[in-house]
Design a protein around this motif. Sequence first.
Motif, PDB file in Angstrom:
ATOM      1  N   ASP A  83      -6.331  31.234  69.873  1.00 37.94           N
ATOM      2  CA  ASP A  83      -5.694  30.389  68.871  1.00 37.94           C
ATOM      3  C   ASP A  83      -5.497  31.154  67.563  1.00 37.94           C
ATOM      4  O   ASP A  83      -4.493  30.978  66.867  1.00 37.94           O
ATOM      5  N   MET A  84      -6.449  32.023  67.248  1.00 35.57           N
ATOM      6  CA  MET A  84      -6.374  32.785  66.000  1.00 35.57           C
ATOM      7  C   MET A  84      -5.380  33.942  66.077  1.00 35.57           C
ATOM      8  O   MET A  84      -4.680  34.229  65.095  1.00 35.57           O
ATOM      9  N   PHE A  85      -5.315  34.598  67.245  1.00 37.13           N
ATOM     10  CA  PHE A  85      -4.588  35.859  67.323  1.00 37.13           C
ATOM     11  C   PHE A  85      -3.494  35.876  68.388  1.00 37.13           C
ATOM     12  O   PHE A  85      -2.897  36.922  68.638  1.00 37.13           O
ATOM     13  N   GLY A  86      -3.198  34.746  69.021  1.00 38.37           N
ATOM     14  CA  GLY A  86      -2.265  34.742  70.135  1.00 38.37           C
ATOM     15  C   GLY A  86      -3.027  34.988  71.426  1.00 38.37           C
ATOM     16  O   GLY A  86      -4.221  35.294  71.413  1.00 38.37           O
ATOM     17  N   ASN A  87      -2.350  34.844  72.544  1.00 39.01           N
ATOM     18  CA  ASN A  87      -3.025  35.004  73.834  1.00 39.01           C
ATOM     19  C   ASN A  87      -3.305  36.479  74.104  1.00 39.01           C
ATOM     20  O   ASN A  87      -2.605  37.142  74.857  1.00 39.01           O
ATOM     21  N   ARG A  88      -4.363  36.971  73.494  1.00 36.89           N
ATOM     22  CA  ARG A  88      -4.679  38.408  73.564  1.00 36.89           C
ATOM     23  C   ARG A  88      -6.081  38.654  74.109  1.00 36.89           C
ATOM     24  O   ARG A  88      -6.730  39.648  73.761  1.00 36.89           O
ATOM     25  N   THR A  89      -6.566  37.770  74.966  1.00 37.25           N
ATOM     26  CA  THR A  89      -7.873  37.986  75.586  1.00 37.25           C
ATOM     27  C   THR A  89      -7.762  37.865  77.096  1.00 37.25           C
ATOM     28  O   THR A  89      -6.850  37.241  77.631  1.00 37.25           O
ATOM     29  N   VAL A  90      -8.726  38.476  77.781  1.00 38.85           N
ATOM     30  CA  VAL A  90      -8.864  38.371  79.229  1.00 38.85           C
ATOM     31  C   VAL A  90     -10.354  38.250  79.514  1.00 38.85           C
ATOM     32  O   VAL A  90     -11.178  38.920  78.888  1.00 38.85           O
ATOM     33  N   CYS A  91     -10.707  37.379  80.443  1.00 40.96           N
ATOM     34  CA  CYS A  91     -12.111  37.161  80.788  1.00 40.96           C
ATOM     35  C   CYS A  91     -12.464  37.963  82.033  1.00 40.96           C
ATOM     36  O   CYS A  91     -12.138  37.565  83.147  1.00 40.96           O
ATOM     37  N   GLY A  92     -13.098  39.110  81.848  1.00 39.88           N
ATOM     38  CA  GLY A  92     -13.673  39.833  82.975  1.00 39.88           C
ATOM     39  C   GLY A  92     -15.023  39.235  83.295  1.00 39.88           C
ATOM     40  O   GLY A  92     -15.833  38.997  82.389  1.00 39.88           O
ATOM     41  N   TRP A 140      -8.386  20.446  70.694  1.00 40.06           N
ATOM     42  CA  TRP A 140      -7.734  21.222  69.645  1.00 40.06           C
ATOM     43  C   TRP A 140      -6.842  22.341  70.174  1.00 40.06           C
ATOM     44  O   TRP A 140      -6.162  23.004  69.396  1.00 40.06           O
ATOM     45  N   ILE A 141      -6.861  22.543  71.475  1.00 39.85           N
ATOM     46  CA  ILE A 141      -6.146  23.689  72.026  1.00 39.85           C
ATOM     47  C   ILE A 141      -4.639  23.440  71.996  1.00 39.85           C
ATOM     48  O   ILE A 141      -4.168  22.326  72.209  1.00 39.85           O
ATOM     49  N   LYS A 142      -3.875  24.494  71.717  1.00 41.35           N
ATOM     50  CA  LYS A 142      -2.422  24.374  71.576  1.00 41.35           C
ATOM     51  C   LYS A 142      -1.719  24.554  72.915  1.00 41.35           C
ATOM     52  O   LYS A 142      -2.227  25.206  73.831  1.00 41.35           O
ATOM     53  N   GLU A 143      -0.528  23.984  73.016  1.00 44.50           N
ATOM     54  CA  GLU A 143       0.279  24.175  74.208  1.00 44.50           C
ATOM     55  C   GLU A 143       0.637  25.654  74.364  1.00 44.50           C
ATOM     56  O   GLU A 143       0.912  26.351  73.386  1.00 44.50           O
ATOM     57  N   GLY A 144       0.612  26.131  75.582  1.00 49.01           N
ATOM     58  CA  GLY A 144       0.923  27.533  75.841  1.00 49.01           C
ATOM     59  C   GLY A 144      -0.290  28.433  75.918  1.00 49.01           C
ATOM     60  O   GLY A 144      -0.155  29.633  76.196  1.00 49.01           O
ATOM     61  N   ALA A 145      -1.472  27.866  75.686  1.00 45.20           N
ATOM     62  CA  ALA A 145      -2.684  28.675  75.789  1.00 45.20           C
ATOM     63  C   ALA A 145      -2.900  29.110  77.235  1.00 45.20           C
ATOM     64  O   ALA A 145      -2.612  28.364  78.167  1.00 45.20           O
ATOM     65  N   ARG A 146      -3.404  30.303  77.414  1.00 43.76           N
ATOM     66  CA  ARG A 146      -3.713  30.776  78.768  1.00 43.76           C
ATOM     67  C   ARG A 146      -4.893  31.730  78.696  1.00 43.76           C
ATOM     68  O   ARG A 146      -5.121  32.398  77.680  1.00 43.76           O
ATOM     69  N   LEU A 147      -5.646  31.790  79.776  1.00 44.41           N
ATOM     70  CA  LEU A 147      -6.802  32.690  79.840  1.00 44.41           C
ATOM     71  C   LEU A 147      -6.925  33.232  81.255  1.00 44.41           C
ATOM     72  O   LEU A 147      -7.464  32.562  82.140  1.00 44.41           O
ATOM     73  N   PRO A 148      -6.429  34.439  81.523  1.00 37.66           N
ATOM     74  CA  PRO A 148      -6.616  35.039  82.841  1.00 37.66           C
ATOM     75  C   PRO A 148      -8.076  35.428  83.051  1.00 37.66           C
ATOM     76  O   PRO A 148      -8.760  35.846  82.111  1.00 37.66           O
ATOM     77  N   VAL A 149      -8.542  35.291  84.287  1.00 41.98           N
ATOM     78  CA  VAL A 149      -9.920  35.630  84.646  1.00 41.98           C
ATOM     79  C   VAL A 149      -9.877  36.712  85.725  1.00 41.98           C
ATOM     80  O   VAL A 149      -9.323  36.495  86.805  1.00 41.98           O
ATOM     81  N   TRP A 150     -10.464  37.856  85.418  1.00 42.41           N
ATOM     82  CA  TRP A 150     -10.498  38.986  86.348  1.00 42.41           C
ATOM     83  C   TRP A 150     -11.935  39.181  86.821  1.00 42.41           C
ATOM     84  O   TRP A 150     -12.869  39.124  86.025  1.00 42.41           O
ATOM     85  N   MET A 151     -12.092  39.419  88.107  1.00 44.45           N
ATOM     86  CA  MET A 151     -13.425  39.491  88.706  1.00 44.45           C
ATOM     87  C   MET A 151     -13.765  40.911  89.144  1.00 44.45           C
ATOM     88  O   MET A 151     -12.963  41.598  89.763  1.00 44.45           O
ATOM     89  N   ALA A 152     -14.988  41.346  88.830  1.00 45.33           N
ATOM     90  CA  ALA A 152     -15.503  42.632  89.301  1.00 45.33           C
ATOM     91  C   ALA A 152     -16.157  42.439  90.660  1.00 45.33           C
ATOM     92  O   ALA A 152     -16.878  41.461  90.875  1.00 45.33           O
ATOM     93  N   ALA A 153     -15.906  43.367  91.576  1.00 47.60           N
ATOM     94  CA  ALA A 153     -16.416  43.200  92.940  1.00 47.60           C
ATOM     95  C   ALA A 153     -16.530  44.539  93.642  1.00 47.60           C
ATOM     96  O   ALA A 153     -15.808  45.486  93.326  1.00 47.60           O
ATOM     97  N   GLU A 165      -9.215  33.843  94.472  1.00 42.57           N
ATOM     98  CA  GLU A 165      -9.388  33.013  93.285  1.00 42.57           C
ATOM     99  C   GLU A 165      -9.081  33.672  91.946  1.00 42.57           C
ATOM    100  O   GLU A 165      -8.740  32.972  90.991  1.00 42.57           O
ATOM    101  N   ALA A 166      -9.225  34.989  91.832  1.00 43.96           N
ATOM    102  CA  ALA A 166      -9.145  35.632  90.524  1.00 43.96           C
ATOM    103  C   ALA A 166      -7.714  36.018  90.166  1.00 43.96           C
ATOM    104  O   ALA A 166      -6.854  36.188  91.030  1.00 43.96           O
ATOM    105  N   ASP A 167      -7.482  36.179  88.873  1.00 38.94           N
ATOM    106  CA  ASP A 167      -6.185  36.650  88.381  1.00 38.94           C
ATOM    107  C   ASP A 167      -6.100  38.165  88.401  1.00 38.94           C
ATOM    108  O   ASP A 167      -5.008  38.729  88.314  1.00 38.94           O
ATOM    109  N   GLY A 168      -7.262  38.817  88.485  1.00 45.09           N
ATOM    110  CA  GLY A 168      -7.291  40.271  88.513  1.00 45.09           C
ATOM    111  C   GLY A 168      -8.557  40.764  89.170  1.00 45.09           C
ATOM    112  O   GLY A 168      -9.548  40.032  89.289  1.00 45.09           O
ATOM    113  N   PHE A 169      -8.526  42.002  89.630  1.00 41.45           N
ATOM    114  CA  PHE A 169      -9.656  42.648  90.301  1.00 41.45           C
ATOM    115  C   PHE A 169     -10.073  43.852  89.486  1.00 41.45           C
ATOM    116  O   PHE A 169      -9.259  44.732  89.187  1.00 41.45           O
ATOM    117  N   ILE A 170     -11.354  43.909  89.094  1.00 37.23           N
ATOM    118  CA  ILE A 170     -11.911  45.049  88.369  1.00 37.23           C
ATOM    119  C   ILE A 170     -12.753  45.859  89.342  1.00 37.23           C
ATOM    120  O   ILE A 170     -13.761  45.373  89.869  1.00 37.23           O
TER     121      ILE A 170
END
Length: 339
Positions: A83-92, A140-153, A165-170
Amino acid sequence: MDFGLVLQTDPPASKVVELMRRAEQNGFTYGWTFDSAVLWQEPFVIYSQILANTDTLTVGPMVTNPGTRTWEVTASTFATLNDMFGNRTVCGIGRGDSAMRVAGRTPNTLARISAAMKVIRALGSGQEADLGGTVVRFPWIKEGARLPVWMAAYGPKALKMTGEEADGFILQLADLYLTEYMVKAVKDAAVAAGRDPSEVKICVAAPAYVTDDDSPEALAHAREQCRWFGGMVGNHVADLVSKYGEHSAAVPEELTDYIKAREGYDYSHHGRADNPDTAFVPDEIVDRFCLIGPVERHIEKLNALRELGVDQFAVYDMHDAREKVIDAYGTTVIPAVNG
């Protein structure tokens, strides 16, 4: 190919921010950090400063876990940064090897990771999620928010779940054979689950050490600076051997053979070049798992990784030449790989 920088959040935090700024200026597009609350400083506090001092860098943990924070707190933290900086995070996310064990707890199960991924992604993207009987949504979350989740395996069940299930593979090693093997397992699982396999981003993460030449002396020093990585990966491999046995069709021996001489592990040296518990790691594993040598060797291996379907290479930059590697990648490696 995207490029990421991976750092530990050692004090001073200003140095972490400085290196991430340097990375962005050199063409890196992702900034990752370790997440182990006892061993290092709190990464999410530092992410706010990285985001404030960069323009486009995407940041996230490599990796967080579902045991050290409640899931709605993790999601809220990511969503606040976005919300502060735009969609610039990814959850590993992963099992929490050091984070859980240093705190005296056991790494998380795959079932817990699966449940957490669903909750964190949904809440971080503005959707509802069930917290064990209570359905919540961030008002409080704005429309257009997204959070990709990448999994280590590494293991077969984790690879399958990543594809499903994951959006990415680490994948935390850069061995070409194992990368091909594990990427195929993830993509096959995605197809079997009815997903488009191209939707699962592939991130290979490993130390990179650029030498001035390929003399024995230069390569020997580079190996010593990166040998810690084989020990870190060895923690996960030891868990796989404990679960599946030393010789199992479920896990390639190209991954498990090298830990036979492993004799325990002290997390106070985790991820550090002077780790005394990694002497068992042979030079062959350092060469296979990492990128060392002159820039030409890096370019050659990165091109091979890209041919295997790797979308991002993330540089573990924990050694005595952090700035040199960032600059060498910016001036030579990244332009060569990306044409």
